[in-house]
Design a protein around this motif. Structure first.
Motif, PDB file in Angstrom:
ATOM      1  N   LEU A   5       0.857  -1.188   0.000  1.00 12.44           N
ATOM      2  CA  LEU A   5       0.000   0.000   0.000  1.00 12.44           C
ATOM      3  C   LEU A   5       0.887   1.230   0.000  1.00 12.44           C
ATOM      4  CD1 LEU A   5      -2.740  -0.894   2.650  1.00 12.44           C
ATOM      5  CD2 LEU A   5      -2.790  -1.240   0.183  1.00 12.44           C
ATOM      6  N   GLY A   6       0.563   2.185  -0.860  1.00 13.53           N
ATOM      7  CA  GLY A   6       1.306   3.439  -0.923  1.00 13.53           C
ATOM      8  C   GLY A   6       0.602   4.531  -0.148  1.00 13.53           C
ATOM      9  N   ARG A   7       1.216   5.680  -0.093  1.00 12.87           N
ATOM     10  CA  ARG A   7       0.655   6.816   0.651  1.00 12.87           C
ATOM     11  C   ARG A   7      -0.672   7.265   0.076  1.00 12.87           C
ATOM     12  NH1 ARG A   7       6.295  10.137   1.453  1.00 12.87           N
ATOM     13  NH2 ARG A   7       7.448   8.193   1.663  1.00 12.87           N
ATOM     14  N   ASP A   8      -0.876   7.063  -1.228  1.00  8.17           N
ATOM     15  CA  ASP A   8      -2.132   7.469  -1.847  1.00  8.17           C
ATOM     16  C   ASP A   8      -3.330   6.725  -1.262  1.00  8.17           C
ATOM     17  OD1 ASP A   8      -1.014   5.170  -3.081  1.00  8.17           O
ATOM     18  OD2 ASP A   8      -2.281   5.453  -4.845  1.00  8.17           O
ATOM     19  N   VAL A  24      -5.477  -6.001   6.202  1.00  5.39           N
ATOM     20  CA  VAL A  24      -4.187  -5.588   5.657  1.00  5.39           C
ATOM     21  C   VAL A  24      -3.080  -6.113   6.574  1.00  5.39           C
ATOM     22  CG1 VAL A  24      -2.692  -3.560   5.308  1.00  5.39           C
ATOM     23  CG2 VAL A  24      -5.048  -3.556   4.432  1.00  5.39           C
ATOM     24  N   MET A  25      -1.998  -6.599   5.981  1.00  2.00           N
ATOM     25  CA  MET A  25      -0.853  -7.101   6.738  1.00  2.00           C
ATOM     26  C   MET A  25       0.031  -5.927   7.124  1.00  2.00           C
ATOM     27  SD  MET A  25       0.755  -9.910   7.866  1.00  2.00           S
ATOM     28  CE  MET A  25       0.167 -11.273   6.887  1.00  2.00           C
ATOM     29  N   LEU A  26       0.212  -5.726   8.434  1.00  2.00           N
ATOM     30  CA  LEU A  26       1.093  -4.692   8.971  1.00  2.00           C
ATOM     31  C   LEU A  26       2.345  -5.364   9.497  1.00  2.00           C
ATOM     32  CD1 LEU A  26       2.026  -1.990  10.216  1.00  2.00           C
ATOM     33  CD2 LEU A  26       0.484  -2.466  12.148  1.00  2.00           C
ATOM     34  N   LEU A  27       3.494  -4.975   8.928  1.00  2.00           N
ATOM     35  CA  LEU A  27       4.778  -5.503   9.376  1.00  2.00           C
ATOM     36  C   LEU A  27       5.688  -4.346   9.758  1.00  2.00           C
ATOM     37  CD1 LEU A  27       5.342  -8.103   6.515  1.00  2.00           C
ATOM     38  CD2 LEU A  27       4.461  -8.560   8.806  1.00  2.00           C
ATOM     39  N   VAL A  28       6.421  -4.528  10.848  1.00  2.00           N
ATOM     40  CA  VAL A  28       7.436  -3.575  11.279  1.00  2.00           C
ATOM     41  C   VAL A  28       8.719  -4.379  11.429  1.00  2.00           C
ATOM     42  CG1 VAL A  28       8.138  -1.895  13.017  1.00  2.00           C
ATOM     43  CG2 VAL A  28       5.702  -2.182  12.474  1.00  2.00           C
ATOM     44  N   LEU A 138       4.664   5.256   5.947  1.00  2.00           N
ATOM     45  CA  LEU A 138       4.175   3.881   6.076  1.00  2.00           C
ATOM     46  C   LEU A 138       4.539   2.997   4.894  1.00  2.00           C
ATOM     47  CD1 LEU A 138       0.668   4.774   7.530  1.00  2.00           C
ATOM     48  CD2 LEU A 138       2.597   3.738   8.772  1.00  2.00           C
ATOM     49  N   ASP A 139       5.049   3.594   3.821  1.00  2.00           N
ATOM     50  CA  ASP A 139       5.425   2.804   2.643  1.00  2.00           C
ATOM     51  C   ASP A 139       6.940   2.657   2.512  1.00  2.00           C
ATOM     52  OD1 ASP A 139       5.932   5.444   1.962  1.00  2.00           O
ATOM     53  OD2 ASP A 139       4.930   5.339   0.004  1.00  2.00           O
ATOM     54  N   GLU A 140       7.652   2.869   3.613  1.00  2.00           N
ATOM     55  CA  GLU A 140       9.098   2.704   3.643  1.00  2.00           C
ATOM     56  C   GLU A 140       9.487   1.933   4.906  1.00  2.00           C
ATOM     57  OE1 GLU A 140      11.118   6.473   3.404  1.00  2.00           O
ATOM     58  OE2 GLU A 140      10.007   7.083   1.616  1.00  2.00           O
ATOM     59  N   PRO A 141      10.634   1.226   4.870  1.00  2.00           N
ATOM     60  CA  PRO A 141      11.089   0.519   6.066  1.00  2.00           C
ATOM     61  C   PRO A 141      11.238   1.487   7.243  1.00  2.00           C
ATOM     62  CG  PRO A 141      12.348  -0.161   4.152  1.00  2.00           C
ATOM     63  CD  PRO A 141      11.506   1.015   3.722  1.00  2.00           C
ATOM     64  N   PRO A 142      10.894   1.042   8.435  1.00  2.00           N
ATOM     65  CA  PRO A 142      10.680  -0.340   8.846  1.00  2.00           C
ATOM     66  C   PRO A 142       9.260  -0.851   8.589  1.00  2.00           C
ATOM     67  CG  PRO A 142      10.453   1.045  10.759  1.00  2.00           C
ATOM     68  CD  PRO A 142      10.829   1.952   9.601  1.00  2.00           C
ATOM     69  N   PHE A 143       8.367   0.041   8.095  1.00  2.00           N
ATOM     70  CA  PHE A 143       6.981  -0.359   7.877  1.00  2.00           C
ATOM     71  C   PHE A 143       6.808  -1.062   6.539  1.00  2.00           C
ATOM     72  CE2 PHE A 143       6.452   3.263  10.793  1.00  2.00           C
ATOM     73  CZ  PHE A 143       5.655   2.675  11.755  1.00  2.00           C
TER      74      PHE A 143
END
Length: 184
Positions: A5-8, A24-28, A138-143
């Motif tokens: 998922l992107g910022r849009d 939605v899968m949330l990974l950190v 949210l579309d970049e590591p660590p997310f």
């Protein structure tokens, strides 16, 4: 097939984004699972941290969509929100643990899988989310956020743990999930 998922995805009404986040899968840093419970807070909501003036604590909510807003609740627990349209955010209340369970168990100091991420404070502790994550995209590591694979039945209920605008049915959860923070 899942896609990032992107910022849009977040550049729309918080009331559309909140239910769309379920599943939605949330990974950190590779640790996480499927989101099963959220709450929406919009800019006209007296329970929202952005209702009123901008402060050092809530500055991220006044920024662009697709960023993490992380704050300390009652001076004890970290909570993570996903910023949507200006001054609106979705509180991530619970997820179904799927990846990095050993790491989550070590961080939380317990084995009960159902309780690892059932509640915003528990979730942040299990995923290692703290103040360092505030304002991060949210579309970049660590997310990493991956779209849901299947449709899920969604239930709505009043929000919990707040003193203002409690009656708003802006709490969304996956129907029947044993991983929600409180029964609906």
């Amino acid at each position: 097939m899942t896609r990032p998922l992107g910022r849009d995805f977040f550049a729309r009404s918080v009331h559309d984004v909140a239910p769309d986040l379920l599943g939605v899968m949330l990974l950190v840093d590779g640790v996480g699972g499927a989101i099963v419970e959220v709450e929406a807070y919009d800019h006209e909501d007296p329970a929202s941290h952005s209702f009123g003036r901008r402060t050092a604590r809530n500055a991220t909510m006044f920024g662009s969509p697709g960023h993490a807003y992380v704050y300390r609740s009652y001076g004890i627990h970290w909570c993570v929100n996903f910023v949507c349209e200006p001054r609106s955010a979705v509180l991530i209340r619970a997820l179904e643990p799927a990846r990095g369970l050993d790491e989550m168990r070590a961080r939380r100091g317990l084995d009960t899988e159902r309780l690892l991420c059932a509640g915003p404070g528990r979730l942040c502790q299990a995923l290692g989310i703290d103040r360092r994550h505030d304002g991060r995209p949210l579309d970049e590591p660590p997310f990493e956020l991956l779209s849901r694979e299947t449709e899920r039945e969604i239930v709505r209920a009043p929000r919990v743990g707040i003193t203002r605008a409690q009656e708003q049915p802006w709490r969304y959860a996956v129907a029947g999930s044993p991983f929600v923070s409180r029964r609906l």
